[in-house]
Design a protein around this motif. Structure first.
Motif, PDB file in Angstrom:
ATOM      1  N   MET A   1      -8.814 -14.138  19.691  1.00 61.56           N
ATOM      2  CA  MET A   1      -7.805 -13.423  18.939  1.00 61.56           C
ATOM      3  C   MET A   1      -8.142 -12.092  18.724  1.00 61.56           C
ATOM      4  O   MET A   1      -9.469 -11.617  18.692  1.00 61.56           O
ATOM      5  N   ALA A   2      -7.148 -11.264  18.411  1.00 62.31           N
ATOM      6  CA  ALA A   2      -7.260  -9.733  18.172  1.00 62.31           C
ATOM      7  C   ALA A   2      -8.225  -9.446  16.895  1.00 62.31           C
ATOM      8  O   ALA A   2      -7.932 -10.304  15.903  1.00 62.31           O
ATOM      9  N   ALA A   3      -8.753  -8.553  16.951  1.00 61.73           N
ATOM     10  CA  ALA A   3      -9.442  -8.106  15.425  1.00 61.73           C
ATOM     11  C   ALA A   3      -8.470  -7.699  14.668  1.00 61.73           C
ATOM     12  O   ALA A   3      -7.498  -7.279  14.862  1.00 61.73           O
ATOM     13  N   HIS A   4      -8.659  -8.207  13.154  1.00 58.86           N
ATOM     14  CA  HIS A   4      -8.193  -8.015  12.034  1.00 58.86           C
ATOM     15  C   HIS A   4      -8.833  -6.701  11.144  1.00 58.86           C
ATOM     16  O   HIS A   4      -9.870  -7.236  10.601  1.00 58.86           O
ATOM     17  N   THR A   5      -8.105  -5.812  10.797  1.00 62.51           N
ATOM     18  CA  THR A   5      -8.857  -4.666  10.151  1.00 62.51           C
ATOM     19  C   THR A   5      -8.075  -4.653   8.608  1.00 62.51           C
ATOM     20  O   THR A   5      -6.721  -4.772   8.504  1.00 62.51           O
ATOM     21  N   LEU A   6      -8.834  -4.647   7.476  1.00 60.20           N
ATOM     22  CA  LEU A   6      -8.370  -4.321   6.390  1.00 60.20           C
ATOM     23  C   LEU A   6      -8.423  -2.742   6.039  1.00 60.20           C
ATOM     24  O   LEU A   6      -9.723  -2.418   6.024  1.00 60.20           O
ATOM     25  N   LEU A   7      -7.435  -2.091   6.095  1.00 60.64           N
ATOM     26  CA  LEU A   7      -7.556  -0.626   5.921  1.00 60.64           C
ATOM     27  C   LEU A   7      -7.036  -0.406   4.427  1.00 60.64           C
ATOM     28  O   LEU A   7      -5.865  -0.236   3.830  1.00 60.64           O
ATOM     29  N   VAL A   8      -8.025   0.080   3.724  1.00 58.22           N
ATOM     30  CA  VAL A   8      -7.844   0.117   2.166  1.00 58.22           C
ATOM     31  C   VAL A   8      -7.752   1.862   1.919  1.00 58.22           C
ATOM     32  O   VAL A   8      -8.608   2.690   2.373  1.00 58.22           O
ATOM     33  N   LEU A   9      -6.773   2.246   1.426  1.00 63.38           N
ATOM     34  CA  LEU A   9      -6.347   3.535   1.154  1.00 63.38           C
ATOM     35  C   LEU A   9      -6.327   3.935  -0.379  1.00 63.38           C
ATOM     36  O   LEU A   9      -5.941   3.247  -1.231  1.00 63.38           O
ATOM     37  N   ALA A  10      -7.077   5.094  -0.752  1.00 61.62           N
ATOM     38  CA  ALA A  10      -7.271   5.176  -2.146  1.00 61.62           C
ATOM     39  C   ALA A  10      -6.641   6.845  -2.554  1.00 61.62           C
ATOM     40  O   ALA A  10      -7.478   7.630  -2.578  1.00 61.62           O
ATOM     41  N   HIS A  11      -5.431   7.079  -2.216  1.00 62.76           N
ATOM     42  CA  HIS A  11      -4.945   8.219  -2.703  1.00 62.76           C
ATOM     43  C   HIS A  11      -3.435   8.155  -3.525  1.00 62.76           C
ATOM     44  O   HIS A  11      -2.712   7.300  -2.994  1.00 62.76           O
ATOM     45  N   PRO A  12      -3.115   8.756  -4.605  1.00 60.74           N
ATOM     46  CA  PRO A  12      -1.877   8.546  -5.051  1.00 60.74           C
ATOM     47  C   PRO A  12      -0.722   9.330  -4.496  1.00 60.74           C
ATOM     48  O   PRO A  12       0.313   8.752  -4.648  1.00 60.74           O
ATOM     49  N   ARG A  13      -1.035  10.200  -3.477  1.00 61.58           N
ATOM     50  CA  ARG A  13       0.076  10.985  -2.905  1.00 61.58           C
ATOM     51  C   ARG A  13       0.474  10.396  -1.535  1.00 61.58           C
ATOM     52  O   ARG A  13      -0.566  10.395  -0.497  1.00 61.58           O
ATOM     53  N   THR A  14       1.643  10.195  -1.172  1.00 66.73           N
ATOM     54  CA  THR A  14       1.948   9.508   0.141  1.00 66.73           C
ATOM     55  C   THR A  14       1.913  10.644   1.195  1.00 66.73           C
ATOM     56  O   THR A  14       2.093  10.296   2.217  1.00 66.73           O
ATOM     57  N   ASP A  15       1.982  11.931   0.726  1.00 65.47           N
ATOM     58  CA  ASP A  15       1.882  13.085   1.743  1.00 65.47           C
ATOM     59  C   ASP A  15       0.597  13.607   1.913  1.00 65.47           C
ATOM     60  O   ASP A  15       0.517  14.742   2.564  1.00 65.47           O
ATOM     61  N   SER A  16      -0.547  13.012   1.120  1.00 66.86           N
ATOM     62  CA  SER A  16      -1.725  13.687   1.163  1.00 66.86           C
ATOM     63  C   SER A  16      -2.309  13.579   2.635  1.00 66.86           C
ATOM     64  O   SER A  16      -1.823  12.755   3.443  1.00 66.86           O
ATOM     65  N   LEU A  17      -3.208  14.353   2.743  1.00 63.16           N
ATOM     66  CA  LEU A  17      -4.070  14.421   4.130  1.00 63.16           C
ATOM     67  C   LEU A  17      -4.899  13.065   4.163  1.00 63.16           C
ATOM     68  O   LEU A  17      -4.848  12.243   5.293  1.00 63.16           O
ATOM     69  N   GLY A  34      -4.853  -4.426  18.068  1.00 63.39           N
ATOM     70  CA  GLY A  34      -5.370  -5.223  16.711  1.00 63.39           C
ATOM     71  C   GLY A  34      -4.336  -5.260  15.728  1.00 63.39           C
ATOM     72  O   GLY A  34      -3.280  -4.662  15.788  1.00 63.39           O
ATOM     73  N   THR A  35      -4.596  -6.068  14.672  1.00 61.69           N
ATOM     74  CA  THR A  35      -3.778  -6.090  13.640  1.00 61.69           C
ATOM     75  C   THR A  35      -4.340  -5.529  12.179  1.00 61.69           C
ATOM     76  O   THR A  35      -5.605  -5.533  12.055  1.00 61.69           O
ATOM     77  N   VAL A  36      -3.462  -4.873  11.389  1.00 66.02           N
ATOM     78  CA  VAL A  36      -3.783  -4.214  10.364  1.00 66.02           C
ATOM     79  C   VAL A  36      -3.215  -4.641   8.970  1.00 66.02           C
ATOM     80  O   VAL A  36      -2.109  -5.004   8.790  1.00 66.02           O
ATOM     81  N   ASP A  37      -4.119  -4.978   7.920  1.00 63.04           N
ATOM     82  CA  ASP A  37      -3.437  -5.192   6.537  1.00 63.04           C
ATOM     83  C   ASP A  37      -3.879  -3.961   5.647  1.00 63.04           C
ATOM     84  O   ASP A  37      -4.971  -3.726   5.519  1.00 63.04           O
ATOM     85  N   VAL A  38      -2.856  -3.192   5.272  1.00 57.55           N
ATOM     86  CA  VAL A  38      -2.856  -1.901   4.723  1.00 57.55           C
ATOM     87  C   VAL A  38      -2.918  -2.307   3.466  1.00 57.55           C
ATOM     88  O   VAL A  38      -1.934  -2.685   2.745  1.00 57.55           O
ATOM     89  N   LEU A  39      -3.991  -1.893   2.491  1.00 55.91           N
ATOM     90  CA  LEU A  39      -4.345  -2.160   1.097  1.00 55.91           C
ATOM     91  C   LEU A  39      -4.065  -0.795   0.478  1.00 55.91           C
ATOM     92  O   LEU A  39      -5.330   0.109   0.358  1.00 55.91           O
ATOM     93  N   ASP A  40      -3.084  -0.287   0.067  1.00 50.98           N
ATOM     94  CA  ASP A  40      -2.795   1.031  -0.712  1.00 50.98           C
ATOM     95  C   ASP A  40      -2.875   0.922  -1.987  1.00 50.98           C
ATOM     96  O   ASP A  40      -1.969   0.073  -2.762  1.00 50.98           O
ATOM     97  N   LEU A  41      -4.150   1.180  -2.708  1.00 48.80           N
ATOM     98  CA  LEU A  41      -4.423   0.679  -4.069  1.00 48.80           C
ATOM     99  C   LEU A  41      -3.405   1.274  -5.141  1.00 48.80           C
ATOM    100  O   LEU A  41      -3.038   0.636  -6.082  1.00 48.80           O
ATOM    101  N   TYR A  42      -2.864   2.428  -4.810  1.00 53.16           N
ATOM    102  CA  TYR A  42      -2.120   3.014  -5.719  1.00 53.16           C
ATOM    103  C   TYR A  42      -0.410   2.685  -5.569  1.00 53.16           C
ATOM    104  O   TYR A  42      -0.162   2.102  -6.523  1.00 53.16           O
ATOM    105  N   ALA A  43      -0.196   2.507  -4.441  1.00 47.03           N
ATOM    106  CA  ALA A  43       1.016   2.037  -3.955  1.00 47.03           C
ATOM    107  C   ALA A  43       1.289   0.645  -4.490  1.00 47.03           C
ATOM    108  O   ALA A  43       2.333   0.106  -4.865  1.00 47.03           O
ATOM    109  N   GLU A  44       0.424  -0.430  -4.711  1.00 48.29           N
ATOM    110  CA  GLU A  44       0.342  -1.742  -4.931  1.00 48.29           C
ATOM    111  C   GLU A  44       0.022  -1.824  -6.352  1.00 48.29           C
ATOM    112  O   GLU A  44       0.329  -2.893  -7.083  1.00 48.29           O
TER     113      GLU A  44
END
Length: 246
Positions: A1-17, A34-44
């Motif tokens: 199976m393809a690798a699965h990545t949890l991608l955690v983002l911690a920034h309040p602005r969606t247009d930030s670097l 690969g597969t990615v689960d995006v965990l955007d802490l602020y957006a969630e």
């Protein structure tokens, strides 16, 4: 199976670097299968405050966690690789990221067991700092972050295959407007190279199911990046006005 990545983002602005870096890594992993689960802490709307229901009985390793915390634990367990992208504010990660660790990387789940549940996963902490490599080295910021994130969290939780990498010079407010698109492109390219260097084969086939695994061998090492290369991505779009250096 393809690798699965949890991608955690911690920034309040969606247009930030920081958000753009996370988006580039997301595209790279998925582009290679690969597969990615995006965990955007602020957006969630993640609440960083640890409350009694999150840890009702600290001494009981089998305690029932709150539903929100349990859901986040499941996302961590499902991942083969964990990539955390964040800016450095006041010499530390944003409070929301520290709160995520406080609430989710709980006793009985992430630590406190002879066979760590997270063993076998790879972890990349990717920090954005505004200063130059020389300034950051003089202040000892990378060493301080490495002690916290690699030694104090990753190794303590049975994740010896953890790395800290730094993107330097992310403060764009002092860069002339006409040069910002090029600088952003350089940083995005550097972030992509960092992913390839630190998590080789992130999109390759893996046997890690995301459940408990035998602890991996080897030692964790905190490392820093070199200044960004001079090559740029011609089609990169600059949607960032500035990235605070604090």
């Amino acid at each position: 199976m393809a690798a699965h990545t949890l991608l955690v983002l911690a920034h309040p602005r969606t247009d930030s670097l920081t958000a753009q870096v996370a988006a580039r890594l997301h595209a790279r992993i998925e582009g290679e299968g690969g597969t990615v689960d995006v965990l955007d802490l602020y957006a969630e709307g993640f609440d960083p405050a640890l409350r009694p229901e999150d840890e009702p009985d600290w001494e009981n390793r089998e305690k029932v966690y709150s539903p929100e915390v349990r859901a986040h634990m499941d996302r961590v367990l499902a991942a083969d690789d964990i990539v955390v992208v964040f800016p450095v504010w006041w010499f530390t990660p944003p409070a929301i990221l520290k709160g995520w660790i406080d609430r989710v990387w709980n006793y009985g789940f992430a630590y406190g067991r002879s066979r760590p549940r997270l063993a076998g996963k790879r972890l990349l902490w990717l920090a954005l700092m505004g200063g130059t490599p020389e300034e950051i080295e003089r202040l000892g910021m990378t060493d301080a972050l490495g002690l916290m994130l690699v030694t104090g969290i990753s190794e303590f939780c049975g994740l010896p295959d953890a790395r800290l990498r730094v993107l330097h010079g992310t403060e764009l407010s002092g860069v002339p407007v006409e040069l910002r698109a090029g600088r952003v492109a350089e940083l995005l390219d550097e972030a992509e190279r960092t992913l390839t260097e630190e998590l080789p084969g992130a999109a390759a086939t893996t046997t890690n199911s995301g459940a408990s695994a035998t602890a991996a061998t080897g030692s964790a090492a905190a490392s820093t990046t070199t200044p960004a290369a001079t090559t740029t991505t011609q089609n990169a779009k600059n949607t960032v006005n500035e990235e605070p250096a604090r």
